[in-house]
Design a protein around this motif. Structure first.
Motif, PDB file in Angstrom:
ATOM      1  N   LEU A 138       0.820  -1.204   0.000  1.00 30.77           N
ATOM      2  CA  LEU A 138       0.000   0.000   0.000  1.00 30.77           C
ATOM      3  C   LEU A 138       0.860   1.264   0.000  1.00 30.77           C
ATOM      4  CD1 LEU A 138      -2.822   1.124   0.072  1.00 30.77           C
ATOM      5  CD2 LEU A 138      -2.743   1.101   2.546  1.00 30.77           C
ATOM      6  N   GLU A 139       1.921   1.231   0.794  1.00 31.04           N
ATOM      7  CA  GLU A 139       2.781   2.418   0.911  1.00 31.04           C
ATOM      8  C   GLU A 139       3.372   2.780  -0.441  1.00 31.04           C
ATOM      9  OE1 GLU A 139       3.186  -0.337   2.607  1.00 31.04           O
ATOM     10  OE2 GLU A 139       2.885   0.093   4.739  1.00 31.04           O
ATOM     11  N   ARG A 140       3.828   1.755  -1.126  1.00 32.22           N
ATOM     12  CA  ARG A 140       4.440   1.958  -2.437  1.00 32.22           C
ATOM     13  C   ARG A 140       3.409   2.515  -3.440  1.00 32.22           C
ATOM     14  NH1 ARG A 140       9.338  -1.139  -4.232  1.00 32.22           N
ATOM     15  NH2 ARG A 140       9.425  -1.771  -2.068  1.00 32.22           N
ATOM     16  N   VAL A 141       2.232   1.892  -3.435  1.00 25.31           N
ATOM     17  CA  VAL A 141       1.189   2.327  -4.375  1.00 25.31           C
ATOM     18  C   VAL A 141       0.836   3.782  -4.131  1.00 25.31           C
ATOM     19  CG1 VAL A 141      -1.185   1.956  -5.115  1.00 25.31           C
ATOM     20  CG2 VAL A 141       0.260   0.009  -4.598  1.00 25.31           C
ATOM     21  N   ILE A 142       0.706   4.137  -2.853  1.00 26.73           N
ATOM     22  CA  ILE A 142       0.371   5.530  -2.528  1.00 26.73           C
ATOM     23  C   ILE A 142       1.477   6.465  -3.002  1.00 26.73           C
ATOM     24  CG2 ILE A 142       0.144   7.153  -0.617  1.00 26.73           C
ATOM     25  CD1 ILE A 142      -1.539   5.186   0.812  1.00 26.73           C
ATOM     26  N   PHE A 143       2.717   6.055  -2.760  1.00 21.89           N
ATOM     27  CA  PHE A 143       3.837   6.889  -3.170  1.00 21.89           C
ATOM     28  C   PHE A 143       3.796   7.133  -4.672  1.00 21.89           C
ATOM     29  CE2 PHE A 143       8.167   7.206  -4.825  1.00 21.89           C
ATOM     30  CZ  PHE A 143       8.613   8.317  -4.138  1.00 21.89           C
ATOM     31  N   PHE A 144       3.590   6.072  -5.439  1.00 25.80           N
ATOM     32  CA  PHE A 144       3.598   6.230  -6.890  1.00 25.80           C
ATOM     33  C   PHE A 144       2.396   7.025  -7.384  1.00 25.80           C
ATOM     34  CE2 PHE A 144       6.945   3.164  -6.765  1.00 25.80           C
ATOM     35  CZ  PHE A 144       7.718   3.534  -7.854  1.00 25.80           C
ATOM     36  N   SER A 145       1.232   6.793  -6.756  1.00 29.35           N
ATOM     37  CA  SER A 145       0.039   7.489  -7.231  1.00 29.35           C
ATOM     38  C   SER A 145       0.079   8.961  -6.877  1.00 29.35           C
ATOM     39  CB  SER A 145      -1.215   6.878  -6.619  1.00 29.35           C
ATOM     40  OG  SER A 145      -1.169   5.493  -6.721  1.00 29.35           O
ATOM     41  N   TRP A 146       0.608   9.277  -5.715  1.00 25.46           N
ATOM     42  CA  TRP A 146       0.510  10.662  -5.259  1.00 25.46           C
ATOM     43  C   TRP A 146       1.763  11.468  -5.536  1.00 25.46           C
ATOM     44  CZ3 TRP A 146      -2.214  10.012   0.155  1.00 25.46           C
ATOM     45  CH2 TRP A 146      -3.512   9.586  -0.088  1.00 25.46           C
ATOM     46  N   PHE A 147       2.855  10.784  -5.856  1.00 29.42           N
ATOM     47  CA  PHE A 147       4.071  11.551  -6.075  1.00 29.42           C
ATOM     48  C   PHE A 147       4.626  11.366  -7.488  1.00 29.42           C
ATOM     49  CE2 PHE A 147       8.726  12.070  -5.664  1.00 29.42           C
ATOM     50  CZ  PHE A 147       8.718  13.432  -5.432  1.00 29.42           C
ATOM     51  N   MET A 148       4.940  10.110  -7.846  1.00 28.78           N
ATOM     52  CA  MET A 148       5.584   9.887  -9.129  1.00 28.78           C
ATOM     53  C   MET A 148       4.663  10.214 -10.303  1.00 28.78           C
ATOM     54  SD  MET A 148       8.537   9.152  -8.403  1.00 28.78           S
ATOM     55  CE  MET A 148       9.459   8.399  -9.710  1.00 28.78           C
ATOM     56  N   LEU A 149       3.399   9.813 -10.189  1.00 27.28           N
ATOM     57  CA  LEU A 149       2.478  10.004 -11.312  1.00 27.28           C
ATOM     58  C   LEU A 149       2.265  11.497 -11.598  1.00 27.28           C
ATOM     59  CD1 LEU A 149       1.079   7.698 -12.875  1.00 27.28           C
ATOM     60  CD2 LEU A 149      -1.022   8.432 -11.770  1.00 27.28           C
ATOM     61  N   VAL A 197       3.498  13.671 -14.995  1.00 29.99           N
ATOM     62  CA  VAL A 197       2.564  14.445 -15.816  1.00 29.99           C
ATOM     63  C   VAL A 197       2.996  15.908 -15.881  1.00 29.99           C
ATOM     64  CG1 VAL A 197       0.210  15.272 -15.990  1.00 29.99           C
ATOM     65  CG2 VAL A 197       0.641  12.914 -15.329  1.00 29.99           C
ATOM     66  N   LEU A 198       3.347  16.455 -14.708  1.00 27.72           N
ATOM     67  CA  LEU A 198       3.712  17.864 -14.675  1.00 27.72           C
ATOM     68  C   LEU A 198       4.999  18.129 -15.442  1.00 27.72           C
ATOM     69  CD1 LEU A 198       2.732  18.794 -11.025  1.00 27.72           C
ATOM     70  CD2 LEU A 198       1.535  19.275 -13.158  1.00 27.72           C
ATOM     71  N   LEU A 199       5.961  17.212 -15.284  1.00 25.41           N
ATOM     72  CA  LEU A 199       7.225  17.381 -16.011  1.00 25.41           C
ATOM     73  C   LEU A 199       6.978  17.398 -17.508  1.00 25.41           C
ATOM     74  CD1 LEU A 199       9.884  15.199 -14.200  1.00 25.41           C
ATOM     75  CD2 LEU A 199       9.915  17.649 -14.597  1.00 25.41           C
ATOM     76  N   THR A 200       6.164  16.433 -17.959  1.00 27.26           N
ATOM     77  CA  THR A 200       5.886  16.357 -19.387  1.00 27.26           C
ATOM     78  C   THR A 200       5.229  17.639 -19.862  1.00 27.26           C
ATOM     79  OG1 THR A 200       5.500  14.034 -19.027  1.00 27.26           O
ATOM     80  CG2 THR A 200       4.903  14.893 -21.160  1.00 27.26           C
ATOM     81  N   ARG A 201       4.304  18.151 -19.052  1.00 26.06           N
ATOM     82  CA  ARG A 201       3.644  19.389 -19.435  1.00 26.06           C
ATOM     83  C   ARG A 201       4.636  20.542 -19.473  1.00 26.06           C
ATOM     84  NH1 ARG A 201      -1.583  19.716 -15.781  1.00 26.06           N
ATOM     85  NH2 ARG A 201      -2.568  17.835 -16.577  1.00 26.06           N
ATOM     86  N   VAL A 235      10.781  11.163 -19.179  1.00 27.99           N
ATOM     87  CA  VAL A 235      11.073   9.751 -18.923  1.00 27.99           C
ATOM     88  C   VAL A 235      12.460   9.611 -18.299  1.00 27.99           C
ATOM     89  CG1 VAL A 235      11.588   7.550 -20.035  1.00 27.99           C
ATOM     90  CG2 VAL A 235       9.562   8.805 -20.693  1.00 27.99           C
ATOM     91  N   LEU A 236      13.408  10.366 -18.826  1.00 30.54           N
ATOM     92  CA  LEU A 236      14.761  10.316 -18.263  1.00 30.54           C
ATOM     93  C   LEU A 236      14.762  10.749 -16.806  1.00 30.54           C
ATOM     94  CD1 LEU A 236      17.084  11.654 -21.110  1.00 30.54           C
ATOM     95  CD2 LEU A 236      16.903   9.349 -20.206  1.00 30.54           C
ATOM     96  N   VAL A 237      14.052  11.837 -16.530  1.00 31.60           N
ATOM     97  CA  VAL A 237      14.001  12.326 -15.147  1.00 31.60           C
ATOM     98  C   VAL A 237      13.408  11.265 -14.227  1.00 31.60           C
ATOM     99  CG1 VAL A 237      12.970  14.029 -13.611  1.00 31.60           C
ATOM    100  CG2 VAL A 237      13.863  14.725 -15.824  1.00 31.60           C
ATOM    101  N   ILE A 238      12.293  10.668 -14.668  1.00 31.24           N
ATOM    102  CA  ILE A 238      11.615   9.666 -13.845  1.00 31.24           C
ATOM    103  C   ILE A 238      12.542   8.481 -13.590  1.00 31.24           C
ATOM    104  CG2 ILE A 238       9.665   8.093 -13.723  1.00 31.24           C
ATOM    105  CD1 ILE A 238       8.675  10.831 -13.616  1.00 31.24           C
ATOM    106  N   ILE A 239      13.232   8.038 -14.652  1.00 33.59           N
ATOM    107  CA  ILE A 239      14.122   6.892 -14.478  1.00 33.59           C
ATOM    108  C   ILE A 239      15.214   7.218 -13.465  1.00 33.59           C
ATOM    109  CG2 ILE A 239      15.875   5.492 -15.632  1.00 33.59           C
ATOM    110  CD1 ILE A 239      14.117   5.472 -18.086  1.00 33.59           C
ATOM    111  N   THR A 240      15.753   8.431 -13.569  1.00 37.86           N
ATOM    112  CA  THR A 240      16.784   8.835 -12.617  1.00 37.86           C
ATOM    113  C   THR A 240      16.239   8.789 -11.193  1.00 37.86           C
ATOM    114  OG1 THR A 240      17.267  10.448 -14.318  1.00 37.86           O
ATOM    115  CG2 THR A 240      18.621  10.515 -12.340  1.00 37.86           C
ATOM    116  N   LEU A 241      15.041   9.345 -11.029  1.00 36.31           N
ATOM    117  CA  LEU A 241      14.429   9.348  -9.700  1.00 36.31           C
ATOM    118  C   LEU A 241      14.259   7.924  -9.177  1.00 36.31           C
ATOM    119  CD1 LEU A 241      11.702  12.096  -9.630  1.00 36.31           C
ATOM    120  CD2 LEU A 241      13.446  11.632  -7.918  1.00 36.31           C
TER     121      LEU A 241
END
Ligand code: ADP
Ligand code: MG
Lengths: 244, 786
Positions: free
Chosen positions: B423-434, B438-442, B451-457
């Protein structure tokens, strides 16, 4: 005092199909103790073993390893499993790896050892099960007994806190059984904590400190190795008579 | 002991070395293949024939009027006429000394314009009539007839004059503009017209020149000089810049001329060449000409421009080709400096030679196969190398995609597992990474970058996790969590519900950071669908009518479903049972839904149930995959010429993507079958020594299953090679297309296709041999039936 390594409390397992395979099993294993589980086929022995290291999830009940509950979603199950060794009836050696690599795999990827460290350790456990000369063979080229000894070595190398055997000799030809049992016996002598599911009644009597007799998903009788000679319940008497 | 360990180290080392060797050999071959430029020199002869004219003056333009009649006009009042498609010319005595720069013809009216304001018109068979504009200081650049007695001329300093049948009117707009070319439509009463000029200037009228709109050109050509325009029809207009970048306008939502796309983005590689003219033969076929004997044709509306080897044109010096006039699809007249005229077609029957494919290039006679093979094997080699290029990368990426998909498909992670254990992981990805992605792409409008930034993170997170795990204490902490974050058992249900709610509502609009939730997505897309005005069954095409809305619709469903499920969860993750008869019931197991599996299934179903040709067309033309990748990678690889080359060829990129994505879908199924063939005990054995699921997959299951499926995978790869021939539909010049070209030039059908077949056979057969060898090499001793 005796330290408790494993404690199973009121374990139930209902398979998805609805088979109630284990109906409230409780037992404990102390450090250095070997416990044998006997019982007729289908009585739920394998299910109990698999529930212990959560290869399948028990439907109900508590499994404690060294005083900590391990069947809750929040524990790191991989870490737990690396501390519980398991030997399967059908060996399950990794067919694409040589004997030596079968053993070093876990050491390198789970224990984080360097390759040379892992190999040194692997060679020493192979020596213990007398398989050093076949270290470069592929599992497909080994006899059943040899395979099982390698499987034991693989589990031993992880230095587990407890070792589970699920009918380790049932798939072997009679003349190959001896060497595997010999290996297990010497482990018991060295003070390894073990749970052994077996059909070798004589072996269980000689090696096990305690014996658990399971029937239809429950523990029908439990006691020292003398219960083999003096079974108290009718069910166990009947079971033993079929084995003589 | 140490002796022993050395022995096994050696054996291990040597095995690793063979693997490494294989990888090195493979990548080297790939590198060599891809960096080889075929050396083949084509030895075509030109189909253009040089016509001797009795003038040394530059012939600035040619125009065909009726039938076989052609007029030529040039410097110092040069006027010439031919009545046999340009083979024999008659030069008239000069009636003026001005340079005749341009001409136009419509319905029997032939108009010419020249320096010092000269305009002359010839109606039918009558004599030339002087209609010069009042201001004779202006050098006129171009003339266009819009309807019978109504025409326009453009000149220096933004001058634009209009003749309405009676008199000239100066309708110049802005002196700072520099016009180069004007064109009016021949039908529609000549209402539509376009003027082009320097610095990306485009003016469009839809009312016969009464009002002109200034059109914003595509960004890339803002500073380029648009040199020539042809308004071909109601629905197609082409223009070219001096550097050979071709623009097209269609009438889609707006009238013709209002929206322009750059179809040829590349400038000419040679800076010395300046384009002077564009001629449109049919809606897709255009010719551009320029200085240094430059002629190039495009048969697909400018997407690919084929430069005709200038050495083929029978001119010794570097002349400028001022104008080209195609009388029909096959016959043309070409005029240039120093009185040159070239025509296609050398026999009396007209211009049937050179046909469509090669426009103006001659067919050679081959009576010996040796001569033919000698000449065209280099073409075949070019094609073969091009094929290998897409095949090499196709196999590589196809395999990667295939393995990834197969892993996703076999992943046992169900919704229940995810929520119970991670659950912790899912929340982290849904509320932070996702939201972050989206914002980075925008923000950067560049998917590759985000994509590069996300992979680095992700790598950083993995690293921290790794460090944390490595100093775990001997004591059993018991709690896994994520990053030390653990949600206690009593709170898990609450957080699960909050997570579900967040899926449905999304992030509200705060400072433009809005990320829509599932409900909003579905709602808005349904509204968009309504706007399409479809009826009934036609709704299945909604995805094309509004692709954006459709993807939001799908996404919305994918988000809302788990959102609702989570929101209404009671923490027990039980099945839903709906009784429908006395003792029968439908059992729905929403929590056993495997999200990864569903995603992969969607992908493979998509690619396995549509034809590959359509995938090629859709990926390249439909969603412009290659162009997008090219744009995304723009500038990133500038310092690596090899990669920069790859990332600037959009057809190549599209071809690789289509092949790899298609093959990946099929390879996935093959691999999945092989994974299923491994006894489940192997997974249990791996897990029981403490390997994670992914480790067990990678170290135990995949190595065994890949060995099993080498033969079927080999089939897939051979298929990929064969399928690569379809890349020609998007204009990729691979083996088959090369064959088509050779065929069009030589008409040696049997020889050409025979050679193509042999080439394919050699490639696939070699591949099959290599795979067979790998199969033998990797066979596990003591396993399987030989
Ligand atoms: N995966 C399974 N799904 C459903 N039922 C199972 C499964 N595995 C075992 N069982 C059933 O559970 C009971 C106990 O099986 P098991 O633990 O393997 O017995 P034992 O090892 O004592 O022979 C048997 O009735 C068996 O049919
Ligand atoms: Mg069993």
């Amino acid at each position: 005092m005796n330290k408790e390594v494993l404690n199973v409390k009121d374990m139930h397992k209902i398979y998805p199909g609805g088979v109630h395979a284990v109906k409230g099993v409780s037992f404990y294993v102390n450090e250095g103790e070997s416990v044998a589980i006997i019982g007729s086929s289908g009585s739920g022995k394998s299910t109990v073993l698999r529930c212990i290291n959560r290869l399948i999830e028990p439907t109900e009940g508590i499994v404690m390893l060294k005083g900590n509950r391990i069947n809750t979603p929040v524990v790191d199950i991989n870490e737990i499993r690396s501390r519980i060794g398991m030997v399967f009836q059908s060996f399950e050696l990794f067919a694409h790896l040589k004997v030596l690599q079968n053993i070093t795999l876990g050491l390198i990827h789970v224990r984080g050892m360097s390759e040379s460290e892992a190999e040194d350790l692997a060679l020493s456990v192979l020596e213990r099960v007398d398989m050093l000369d076949r270290k470069d063979a592929y599992p497909g080229n080994l006899s059943g007994g040899q395979k099982q000894r390698v499987a034991i070595a693989r589990a031993l190398a992880m230095k587990p806190e407890i070792l589970l055997f699920d009918e380790p000799t049932s798939a072997l030809d009679p003349e190959l059984i001896g060497s595997v049992l010999e290996n297990i016996r010497s482990l018991a002598d060295e003070g390894m904590t073990m749970v052994i599911v077996t059909h070798e009644i004589g072996f269980a009597r000689d090696v096990a400190d305690r014996i658990i007799y399971m029937d239809q998903g429950i523990i029908a009788e439990e006691g020292g190795s003398d219960i083999i000679d003096n079974p108290q319940t009718e069910r166990m008497q009947k079971f033993l008579s079929t084995w003589d | 002991m140490s002796e022993l360990s050395r022995v096994c180290l050696d054996s291990k080392e040597s095995k690793k070395n063979t693997l490494r060797g294989l990888i090195i050999v493979f990548s080297l071959t790939l590198l060599i293949i891809c960096s080889t430029q075929a050396q083949g020199q084509s030895s075509k002869k030109s189909g253009w024939e040089l016509i001797t004219t009795d003038t040394e003056l530059d012939i600035l333009n040619v125009i065909s009027t009726e039938g076989n009649e052609v007029w030529g006009f040039g410097e110092s009042g040069l006027m010439m006429h031919s009545d046999d498609k340009g083979h024999n010319w008659n030069i008239f005595d000069s009636i003026t000394n001005e340079n005749l720069t341009s001409s136009d013809y419509l319905n029997g009216n032939l108009a010419i314009a020249g320096s010092n304001g000269l305009v002359m018109i010839k109606r039918g068979v009558s004599e030339w009539l002087d209609l010069s504009i009042p201001d004779n200081s202006i050098d006129l650049k171009d003339i266009a007839i819009s309807s019978d007695d109504y025409f326009f001329v453009i000149g220096d300093k933004g001058t634009l004059w209009n003749y309405d049948g009676d008199a000239w009117e100066n309708i110049s707009m802005n002196g700072s503009m520099q016009y180069n070319s004007i064109s009016f439509i021949d039908d529609n009463n000549g209402q539509n017209g376009i003027i082009v000029g320097n610095n990306g200037l485009i003016l469009t009228t839809i009312d016969q020149g009464v009002t002109w709109d200034i059109i914003t050109p595509p960004d890339a050509i803002k500073n380029s000089n648009i040199i020539s325009i042809e308004l071909f029809s109601n629905s197609k207009a082409y223009a070219t810049t001096q550097e050979g970048r071709i623009l097209v306008s269609r009438n889609l939502e707006t009238s013709i001329g209002f929206e322009w796309d750059l179809v040829t983005e590349e400038k000419l590689p040679d800076n010395n060449i300046q384009i002077v003219n564009i001629d449109v033969i049919n809606p897709l076929k255009i010719i551009i000409t320029g200085t240094n004997n430059y002629i190039a044709t495009s048969k697909d509306g400018g997407n690919t421009v084929e430069e005709h080897n200038i050495s083929l044109i029978p001119l010794e010096m570097n002349w400028t080709i001022y104008d080209i006039e195609m009388i029909d699809g096959f016959c043309g007249v070409l005029s240039g400096s120093q009185g040159i005229i070239l025509v296609t077609g050398i026999n009396e029957d007209g211009c049937t030679e050179g046909l469509d494919q090669t426009l103006g290039f001659q067919i050679e006679e081959f009576n010996k196969f040796g001569k033919f093979a000698d000449k065209y094997s280099s073409w075949m080699l070019d094609g073969l190398i091009a094929t290998m290029k897409i095949v090499g990368f196709g196999i590589l990426f196809g395999f990667i995609i295939g393995i990834t998909l197969a892993m996703l498909k076999t992943a046992p992670t169900s919704l229940k597992d995810m929520l119970e254990s991670h659950l912790e992981r899912v929340i982290f990805f849904s509320w932070f990474m996702l939201p972050l992605s989206v914002l980075l792409t925008r923000q950067f409008e560049n998917i590759l970058f985000s994509v590069l930034v996300i992979i680095t993170l992700l790598l950083i997170i993995k690293l921290i996790e790794f460090v944390n795990n490595n100093n775990y204490s001997e004591e059993l902490s018991g709690q896994e969590g994520f990053f030390g974050l653990v949600i206690s058992s009593e709170r898990r249900l609450l957080w699960t519900r909050i997570l579900g709610l967040s899926y449905i509502v999304g992030i509200p609009n705060i400072r433009g950071m809005e990320i829509r939730g599932g409900f909003a997505m579905i709602f808005e897309s349904v509204i968009s669908f309504k706007k399409l005005d479809l009826s009934g069954v036609a709704y299945i095409f909604a995805p094309i009518g509004d692709p954006m809305a459709f993807s939001y619709f799908i996404l919305g469903i994918f988000i809302t479903f788990p959102g609702l499920l989570l929101l209404t969860s009671n923490g027990k993750y039980s099945n839903v049972e709906i009784p429908y008869l006395k003792d029968k019931k439908i059992v729905i197991k929403p929590w056993e839904l495997r999200p990864l599996n569903s995603l992969a299934t969607l992908y493979t179903d998509m690619f396995r149930n549509t034809p590959l040709v359509v995938q090629f067309l859709f990926l390249h033309f439909g969603i412009e995959m290659g162009k997008r990748i090219e744009n995304a990678a723009d500038g990133i690889f500038d310092n690596i010429p090899y990669l920069a080359d790859i990332f600037s060829d959009r057809i190549y990129l599209s071809a690789i993507c289509a092949l790899a994505m298609n093959s990946g879908a099929y390879q996935c199924e093959t691999l999945r079958g092989a994974i299923a063939a491994i006894p489940s005990g192997q997974m249990e054995a791996g897990r029981s020594i403490g390997l994670t699921y992914l480790q067990t997959m990678r170290l135990i299951i995949l190595p065994q299953s890949i060995r099993i499926c080498i033969p079927p995978l080999g089939n897939e790869m051979v298929n990929l090679v064969l399928n690569s021939s379809l890349a020609m539909v998007i204009g990729y010049t691979e083996l088959t297309r090369q064959g088509k070209l050779i065929n069009a030039i030589t008409f040696q059908i049997t020889w050409t296709w025979g050679m193509v077949m042999i080439s394919y056979f050699v490639v696939t057969w070699t591949l099959a041999l290599i795979l067979r060898r790998i199969e033998v090499k990797t066979k596990i001793p003591g396993l399987g039936i030989v």
